[in-house]
Design a protein around this motif. Sequence first.
Motif, PDB file in Angstrom:
ATOM      1  N   PHE A 298       0.816  -1.213   0.000  1.00  0.00           N
ATOM      2  CA  PHE A 298       0.000   0.000   0.000  1.00  0.00           C
ATOM      3  C   PHE A 298       0.854   1.268   0.000  1.00  0.00           C
ATOM      4  CE2 PHE A 298      -2.916  -3.104   2.155  1.00  0.00           C
ATOM      5  CZ  PHE A 298      -3.824  -3.187   1.114  1.00  0.00           C
ATOM      6  N   LYS A 299       2.064   1.171   0.528  1.00  0.00           N
ATOM      7  CA  LYS A 299       2.943   2.334   0.543  1.00  0.00           C
ATOM      8  C   LYS A 299       3.394   2.732  -0.858  1.00  0.00           C
ATOM      9  CE  LYS A 299       4.953   1.610   5.143  1.00  0.00           C
ATOM     10  NZ  LYS A 299       6.230   1.420   5.884  1.00  0.00           N
ATOM     11  N   GLY A 300       3.354   1.786  -1.791  1.00  0.00           N
ATOM     12  CA  GLY A 300       3.819   2.068  -3.146  1.00  0.00           C
ATOM     13  C   GLY A 300       2.766   2.633  -4.056  1.00  0.00           C
ATOM     14  N   VAL A 301       1.562   2.850  -3.556  1.00  0.00           N
ATOM     15  CA  VAL A 301       0.467   3.389  -4.367  1.00  0.00           C
ATOM     16  C   VAL A 301       0.421   4.899  -4.200  1.00  0.00           C
ATOM     17  CG1 VAL A 301      -2.006   3.321  -4.819  1.00  0.00           C
ATOM     18  CG2 VAL A 301      -0.817   1.241  -4.076  1.00  0.00           C
ATOM     19  N   ASP A 302       0.734   5.617  -5.271  1.00  0.00           N
ATOM     20  CA  ASP A 302       0.815   7.085  -5.189  1.00  0.00           C
ATOM     21  C   ASP A 302      -0.511   7.707  -4.762  1.00  0.00           C
ATOM     22  OD1 ASP A 302       3.466   7.044  -5.911  1.00  0.00           O
ATOM     23  OD2 ASP A 302       3.065   7.323  -8.047  1.00  0.00           O
ATOM     24  N   SER A 303      -1.607   7.160  -5.261  1.00  0.00           N
ATOM     25  CA  SER A 303      -2.912   7.757  -4.954  1.00  0.00           C
ATOM     26  C   SER A 303      -3.442   7.353  -3.585  1.00  0.00           C
ATOM     27  CB  SER A 303      -3.934   7.340  -6.024  1.00  0.00           C
ATOM     28  OG  SER A 303      -4.079   5.929  -6.038  1.00  0.00           O
ATOM     29  N   TYR A 304      -2.680   6.475  -2.895  1.00  0.00           N
ATOM     30  CA  TYR A 304      -3.154   5.994  -1.592  1.00  0.00           C
ATOM     31  C   TYR A 304      -2.892   7.004  -0.482  1.00  0.00           C
ATOM     32  CZ  TYR A 304      -4.220   2.598   2.045  1.00  0.00           C
ATOM     33  OH  TYR A 304      -4.786   1.945   3.093  1.00  0.00           O
ATOM     34  N   SER A 305      -1.849   7.801  -0.622  1.00  0.00           N
ATOM     35  CA  SER A 305      -1.523   8.769   0.419  1.00  0.00           C
ATOM     36  C   SER A 305      -0.955  10.025  -0.210  1.00  0.00           C
ATOM     37  CB  SER A 305      -0.516   8.168   1.406  1.00  0.00           C
ATOM     38  OG  SER A 305      -0.067   9.141   2.316  1.00  0.00           O
ATOM     39  N   ASN A 306      -1.224  11.166   0.409  1.00  0.00           N
ATOM     40  CA  ASN A 306      -0.676  12.426  -0.092  1.00  0.00           C
ATOM     41  C   ASN A 306       0.790  12.615   0.303  1.00  0.00           C
ATOM     42  OD1 ASN A 306      -2.983  13.380  -1.375  1.00  0.00           O
ATOM     43  ND2 ASN A 306      -3.861  14.117   0.547  1.00  0.00           N
ATOM     44  N   SER A 307       1.272  11.776   1.216  1.00  0.00           N
ATOM     45  CA  SER A 307       2.647  11.900   1.672  1.00  0.00           C
ATOM     46  C   SER A 307       3.624  11.599   0.546  1.00  0.00           C
ATOM     47  CB  SER A 307       2.906  10.941   2.843  1.00  0.00           C
ATOM     48  OG  SER A 307       4.276  10.960   3.197  1.00  0.00           O
ATOM     49  N   LYS A 308       4.643  12.428   0.374  1.00  0.00           N
ATOM     50  CA  LYS A 308       5.675  12.193  -0.631  1.00  0.00           C
ATOM     51  C   LYS A 308       6.738  11.224  -0.116  1.00  0.00           C
ATOM     52  CE  LYS A 308       5.131  16.674  -2.922  1.00  0.00           C
ATOM     53  NZ  LYS A 308       5.812  17.924  -3.362  1.00  0.00           N
ATOM     54  N   ASP A 309       6.807  11.080   1.203  1.00  0.00           N
ATOM     55  CA  ASP A 309       7.786  10.180   1.799  1.00  0.00           C
ATOM     56  C   ASP A 309       7.163   8.789   1.907  1.00  0.00           C
ATOM     57  OD1 ASP A 309       9.671   8.839   3.229  1.00  0.00           O
ATOM     58  OD2 ASP A 309       9.743  10.249   4.909  1.00  0.00           O
ATOM     59  N   VAL A 310       7.680   7.829   1.105  1.00  0.00           N
ATOM     60  CA  VAL A 310       7.114   6.484   1.086  1.00  0.00           C
ATOM     61  C   VAL A 310       7.147   5.844   2.468  1.00  0.00           C
ATOM     62  CG1 VAL A 310       7.367   4.166   0.126  1.00  0.00           C
ATOM     63  CG2 VAL A 310       7.690   6.165  -1.336  1.00  0.00           C
ATOM     64  N   ALA A 311       8.181   6.117   3.238  1.00  0.00           N
ATOM     65  CA  ALA A 311       8.323   5.505   4.558  1.00  0.00           C
ATOM     66  C   ALA A 311       7.206   5.915   5.505  1.00  0.00           C
ATOM     67  CB  ALA A 311       9.678   5.864   5.155  1.00  0.00           C
ATOM     68  N   ASN A 312       6.593   7.070   5.255  1.00  0.00           N
ATOM     69  CA  ASN A 312       5.548   7.565   6.142  1.00  0.00           C
ATOM     70  C   ASN A 312       4.137   7.290   5.622  1.00  0.00           C
ATOM     71  OD1 ASN A 312       7.337   8.639   8.044  1.00  0.00           O
ATOM     72  ND2 ASN A 312       7.591  10.524   6.837  1.00  0.00           N
ATOM     73  N   ARG A 313       4.048   6.604   4.503  1.00  0.00           N
ATOM     74  CA  ARG A 313       2.727   6.294   3.968  1.00  0.00           C
ATOM     75  C   ARG A 313       2.075   5.146   4.741  1.00  0.00           C
ATOM     76  NH1 ARG A 313       3.636   6.451  -2.615  1.00  0.00           N
ATOM     77  NH2 ARG A 313       4.266   8.638  -2.757  1.00  0.00           N
ATOM     78  N   GLU A 314       0.767   5.065   4.657  1.00  0.00           N
ATOM     79  CA  GLU A 314       0.032   4.018   5.356  1.00  0.00           C
ATOM     80  C   GLU A 314       0.347   2.653   4.746  1.00  0.00           C
ATOM     81  OE1 GLU A 314      -1.743   4.055   7.955  1.00  0.00           O
ATOM     82  OE2 GLU A 314      -2.010   6.197   8.315  1.00  0.00           O
ATOM     83  N   ASP A 315       0.506   1.641   5.618  1.00  0.00           N
ATOM     84  CA  ASP A 315       0.732   0.279   5.138  1.00  0.00           C
ATOM     85  C   ASP A 315      -0.468  -0.616   5.411  1.00  0.00           C
ATOM     86  OD1 ASP A 315       0.836   0.083   7.847  1.00  0.00           O
ATOM     87  OD2 ASP A 315       2.741  -0.999   7.947  1.00  0.00           O
ATOM     88  N   SER A 316      -1.627  -0.005   5.617  1.00  0.00           N
ATOM     89  CA  SER A 316      -2.827  -0.797   5.900  1.00  0.00           C
ATOM     90  C   SER A 316      -4.057  -0.135   5.309  1.00  0.00           C
ATOM     91  CB  SER A 316      -3.013  -0.970   7.412  1.00  0.00           C
ATOM     92  OG  SER A 316      -3.271   0.282   8.021  1.00  0.00           O
ATOM     93  N   ALA A 317      -5.097  -0.939   5.180  1.00  0.00           N
ATOM     94  CA  ALA A 317      -6.402  -0.451   4.741  1.00  0.00           C
ATOM     95  C   ALA A 317      -7.429  -0.823   5.800  1.00  0.00           C
ATOM     96  CB  ALA A 317      -6.777  -1.066   3.398  1.00  0.00           C
ATOM     97  N   GLN A 318      -8.304   0.118   6.134  1.00  0.00           N
ATOM     98  CA  GLN A 318      -9.418  -0.142   7.041  1.00  0.00           C
ATOM     99  C   GLN A 318     -10.697   0.183   6.287  1.00  0.00           C
ATOM    100  OE1 GLN A 318      -8.974   1.850  10.806  1.00  0.00           O
ATOM    101  NE2 GLN A 318      -7.188   0.629  11.393  1.00  0.00           N
TER     102      GLN A 318
END
Length: 438
Positions: A298-318
């Motif tokens: 999920f961290k590799g999906v650009d549209s999944y998070s507005n964060s530009k830092d991949v390390a800080n993107r969400e790794d889960s879906a609820q």
Amino acid sequence: MKKTLATTLTTALVIGAASTTFAAANPFSDVPADHWAYDAVTQLAQDGVIEGYGDTTFRGNQSITRYEMAQMVAKAMARTDVSASDKALIDKLAAEFSDELSNLGVRVANLERNADKVKWTGEARYRYWSNRVEDREASKHNGDGKDKQNKDTLLFRLYATGEINDNWRVVGRLDATTNMTSDNGGSGKTDNVKLTRIFAQGDYTNFQVRLGKQPFFSTETNGLLFDDNFSGAGITFGKQLKATIEAGRWNLEKADEVVAAAAGKKDTAANYQGIMLNYAPNKLTLGAGYRHLGSDAFKGVDSYSNSKDVANREDSAQIWSLGAAYRFDRNWNLEGAYAENTKADNFKTAHNIQLSYKGANRANAGSWGMYAAYRYLGENVAVNSTYDTFLNNTKGWDFGVDYTPLKNTYAAVWYFDGKQLANDKSAKVLYGRLSYYF
């Protein structure tokens, strides 16, 4: 009624008597050795299938009710050590008294399953897609960037069900797919045979357990979110209100194109936990669900998070979901569903409303149906929809007609006309299917 009973008993007993020759002591004082049914009655008594009365009489000429006869058949069905000839006799009686046995709580299907511990069924399916997606982006959609993509496939599906005991069975499914354009399994694969399901299932009163690779379907939304398989455990309990709890791992290969592409670079499967509630008291059906999926993909999906830092993107879906349906009569049904991924920043909702009329029944030649629906499928929540016209991250109208030209056949034509959520450009799908069941 008496004539039917007499004919059934006569036929069954004659078959039982003709199948075996033996010598045994006469257990009943009122069945003489020269009686036409002597051998059959004595054989069944010796095997413990019939008992007669406590005063050593059989009373073969006495009239009995169909329910009394059904009780005798039920007792015979409960035995597992009967001979082949007795088994054939019991099968005939069970077919004759199926209604009475059902009222007594005895399932004739159990007898049928015991006769053959492993059952095989299957399907041969042809499918055709013509996708027309304006300005398709190959980098994001795991495709070739062309506006028009056609595909036709052949699927051979084989189901096996093996009975373990009265409550447990093992279910397996083999899928073999051929891409007719390239004459292989698709994506360059030549080995296209997969064991897509293998699980043990225990069925008890208002309670079911499943262990292994099993169906992954969002029943509360009628497939708006998921229609695949996952590996793990699931339990379902309740009568009118049913609760399902599941946990395991889901292979992201069948996720929407964006997530699947990211999974190929990071984590190929997601940890999964979910709970569903479904309530169906009469014409109204209500459902609700919650699912948690965890994966670095999920961290590799650009549209999944507005964060530009991949390390800080969400790794889960609820994902939270609600669904409802109302059947007006035998022909008309209206259903709708809504879902949201609270961990996503973009394209995080999905909803659907569909009106259906009748429906093709593969066992009933000439039956048909049609539907009209509006669908909104955000790619971060509707990641594996059941719709064969499914294009991720789209919205639009979906129409379809299905028909049963012959018994055990199914034909359908569906059409989706909509827009891409990312750029509001055109997205269309023409789909056709022909299936043969055996």
